[in-house]
Write an enzyme that holds these catalytic residues in place. Sequence first.
Site, mmCIF file in Angstrom:
data_model
loop_
_atom_site.group_PDB
_atom_site.id
_atom_site.type_symbol
_atom_site.label_atom_id
_atom_site.label_comp_id
_atom_site.label_asym_id
_atom_site.label_seq_id
_atom_site.Cartn_x
_atom_site.Cartn_y
_atom_site.Cartn_z
ATOM 1 N N TYR A 96 0.831 -1.202 0.000
ATOM 2 C CA TYR A 96 0.000 0.000 0.000
ATOM 3 C C TYR A 96 0.872 1.261 0.000
ATOM 4 O O TYR A 96 0.653 2.157 -0.827
ATOM 5 C CB TYR A 96 -0.954 -0.013 1.206
ATOM 6 C CG TYR A 96 -1.938 1.132 1.208
ATOM 7 C CD1 TYR A 96 -2.965 1.200 0.267
ATOM 8 C CD2 TYR A 96 -1.845 2.156 2.155
ATOM 9 C CE1 TYR A 96 -3.866 2.256 0.263
ATOM 10 C CE2 TYR A 96 -2.746 3.213 2.160
ATOM 11 C CZ TYR A 96 -3.755 3.247 1.209
ATOM 12 O OH TYR A 96 -4.646 4.302 1.204
ATOM 13 N N GLU A 100 1.849 6.212 -7.255
ATOM 14 C CA GLU A 100 0.753 7.056 -7.722
ATOM 15 C C GLU A 100 1.122 8.538 -7.614
ATOM 16 O O GLU A 100 0.928 9.320 -8.553
ATOM 17 C CB GLU A 100 -0.506 6.769 -6.907
ATOM 18 C CG GLU A 100 -1.090 5.380 -7.132
ATOM 19 C CD GLU A 100 -2.179 5.042 -6.124
ATOM 20 O OE1 GLU A 100 -2.787 5.985 -5.575
ATOM 21 O OE2 GLU A 100 -2.418 3.844 -5.884
#
Length: 228
Positions: free
Chosen positions: A149, A156
Amino acid sequence: MGKGEKKSNPVVTGYLFLYNAACCVGWGLCLVKCIQHIRDQSLETLYTDVEMNLKIVQTAAVLEIIHAAIGFVKSPVMTTFMQVFSRVWTLWAVMHISPMSQTSLFFTLACTSWSLVEVPRYAFYAFNLLGSVPYPLFWLRYSLFAILYPTGITGELGCMYYSLVELLGEATSLQEIPVDKFGLMVLTGLVILTYIPGSPTMYKHMLKTRRKQFDELKKKETADDKKH
């Protein structure tokens, strides 16, 4: 999706199984391509190679919001929306239009992290619908996020940074930026700001879910031992 798939309706169960199995295969193909390009040190061409598979399988995740909203699964709608939106936005509003992000290390980091999380996640859901999940798959489903994560978010945000650099271009003032590009820059900036409260919240949610799932598994194993 979540652990609460409704199994009373065989049509819904069959549909969810096919959906999860297809997504598992799709992400598996993405993972294979990531590994191949990392091995061959050809990261600059990964996006071109994986683009179609990635767009199909990641966009298909929008269905998970619908599944939660209409009660096919018991996942919270808002939590599902947050998880899906950040990825879909990054894919279509950032990676799709930004050659710099496509050829960057950040894209490889994001795509590989997503794939490593999603293959066991969808496999877990598919096996769960069949009524039996192997423990190694259970462990992967509720453990890999601890590392992947943060790496996924890093990828991102890195892609968003490159996108902003490209949108800015050679402009030396805001007045020189076309309206459409400026609007996208503002939206991207707002999305980046949502990561500040959103990312820790999601991470805490996943940690809480992990503890709950392992506690329930331990209780089930204890109850089964007592039966024997």
